[in-house]
Design a protein around this motif. Structure first.
Motif, short mmCIF file in Angstrom:
data_model
loop_
_atom_site.label_atom_id
_atom_site.label_comp_id
_atom_site.label_asym_id
_atom_site.label_seq_id
_atom_site.Cartn_x
_atom_site.Cartn_y
_atom_site.Cartn_z
N ASN B 100 33.70 36.35 45.85
CA ASN B 100 34.21 37.86 45.99
C ASN B 100 34.82 38.17 47.57
O ASN B 100 35.39 39.09 47.73
CB ASN B 100 33.17 38.69 46.06
CG ASN B 100 32.95 39.02 44.23
OD1 ASN B 100 34.09 39.47 43.76
ND2 ASN B 100 31.63 39.05 43.77
N ALA B 125 34.57 36.69 34.53
CA ALA B 125 35.69 36.26 35.58
C ALA B 125 35.09 36.82 36.88
O ALA B 125 34.65 38.04 36.93
CB ALA B 125 36.93 36.88 35.15
N ARG B 127 37.16 37.87 40.52
CA ARG B 127 38.50 37.62 41.03
C ARG B 127 39.45 36.93 40.19
O ARG B 127 40.45 36.05 40.74
CB ARG B 127 38.38 37.12 42.56
CG ARG B 127 37.71 38.05 43.35
CD ARG B 127 38.20 37.67 44.67
NE ARG B 127 37.81 38.56 45.65
CZ ARG B 127 38.44 39.66 46.17
NH1 ARG B 127 39.68 39.28 46.04
NH2 ARG B 127 38.03 40.57 46.93
N GLY B 128 39.38 37.18 38.79
CA GLY B 128 40.34 36.58 37.88
C GLY B 128 40.02 35.05 37.67
O GLY B 128 40.71 34.66 37.03
N VAL B 129 39.14 34.60 38.27
CA VAL B 129 38.75 33.18 37.86
C VAL B 129 37.34 33.00 37.01
O VAL B 129 36.32 33.53 37.35
CB VAL B 129 38.36 32.31 39.20
CG1 VAL B 129 37.99 30.74 38.84
CG2 VAL B 129 39.45 32.30 40.05
N GLN B 130 37.52 32.24 35.83
CA GLN B 130 36.40 32.54 34.83
C GLN B 130 35.35 31.17 35.16
O GLN B 130 36.01 30.13 35.60
CB GLN B 130 37.21 32.03 33.45
CG GLN B 130 37.88 33.26 32.95
CD GLN B 130 37.97 33.37 31.35
OE1 GLN B 130 37.96 32.06 30.88
NE2 GLN B 130 38.30 34.52 30.89
#
Lengths: 215, 215
Positions: B100, B125, B127-130
């Motif tokens: 983060n 997810a 910050r858009g990363v899974q």
């Protein structure tokens, strides 16, 4: 034990000795020569002897170090035989990670309070300690003897909060905020600037790349 | 730029220069003398000059340092002008805190993947990363060029995972696991041993107490 002025570099190495000795104890090892310890830790035996001589030695010629005794003595030097009441200011992910780290409690760092500005966290309990809002901080400090405060808050608020802590008797700050706190000299501050550590890593990558381009 | 062997102590101070220069820039300061910088940073002006001379100087007699230029040059030395693809192994609180931290992205550390053993985290997810499960790690590393892996996992698993990383092309490890990783010499490891930092704090409390008892 008589203490001379010990360099922070030596102090910085003591926790690592403590960790290795703890592992040796867990493996049932009762004594170890400085040469053996040196091989395990990948530091020279003379470095080990020099470091430990700062505190009176501990080793016996031809016998080596008594692992448990040395573990306990280094623990005492590090203050791990004492109880340290601790609070964490900032109960985001990092604050929660630290709150959840059980080993701190085993070493005498007792979590007494958690604080945050976020009302949604109020009352949430981590390891049996409930999160309080920041406006309760001063009152809490007056009623409880807190020695260490962990600061895991943004740098914009860090100095203001640190001053409140110090004015209410906190003597040591473990600072994760990305700022140098200018506090009275008798306040002990230990900084963990994570992004600076990452930059060191990235420097070493660049340096390595540079060397390989030359070859 | 020609690079000599620079001591890790000097390298360790560069991120702090970078931070102060960034703050000066944000304040609109265009140039600064080493004396002024010295006062702000509470290090001697000669220390600053010496440190920067390792990289060719940057200062002009009677003018001081150009803040933006020096900020950018130190950034380059630290490799912050490069893109570093990064994954985080261990998406607990600490891993999430690091994921983060937006400032990493601003400095070229691009989060490409998150991994954990916990199936409940799969697909979450940040910050858009899974988050992916660990059994996808090797395949992921083969398909993506990852330079840096952040290890925020228990020490019992750290070496095994580190070996998988290194065998699949990862060149640098930012290690938060409480263990020294014995890896090939060309792998760059930067350790953050949080409990060792807390022990230094507690040593300094004990030492302070000891000194006060004597008086």
């Amino acid at each position: 034990m008589e203490e001379r002025e010990i360099s922070q570099a030596v102090i910085g190495r003591l926790p690592r000795y403590h960790r290795y000795l703890g592992e040796l104890m867990a493996d049932g090892v009762e004594r170890i020569s400085s040469n053996e310890l040196s091989k395990r830790m990948k530091v020279t035996a003379s470095q080990i002897r020099q470091d430990l001589n700062n505190f009176g030695g501990f080793g016996q010629q031809g016998y080596g170090y008594n692992v448990k005794y040395l573990y306990n003595e280094i623990g005492k030097i590090l203050g791990l035989d004492q109880i340290h009441n601790m609070i964490i200011i900032g109960t985001g992910n990092l604050g929660q990670a630290l709150a959840n780290y059980a080993a701190f409690g085993d070493r005498g760092f007792i979590l007494k309070g958690l604080f945050d500005v976020n009302p949604r966290l109020q009352g949430v309990a981590i390891r049996g300690v409930q999160v309080r809002l920041m406006d309760e901080l001063e009152d809490f400090l007056k009623k409880n003897q807190i020695e260490i405060a962990v600061l895991t808050i943004p740098k914009t608020k860090a100095l203001e909060v640190a001053n409140t802590l110090v004015n209410n008797g906190v003597r040591a700050i473990w600072n994760f905020a990305h700022i140098d706190l200018n506090l009275p000299e008798d306040v002990i501050v230990e900084n963990v600037h994570l992004s600076e550590s990452l930059m060191k890593l990235s420097y070493n990558i660049s340096r390595y790349n540079g060397e390989h381009e030359k070859n």
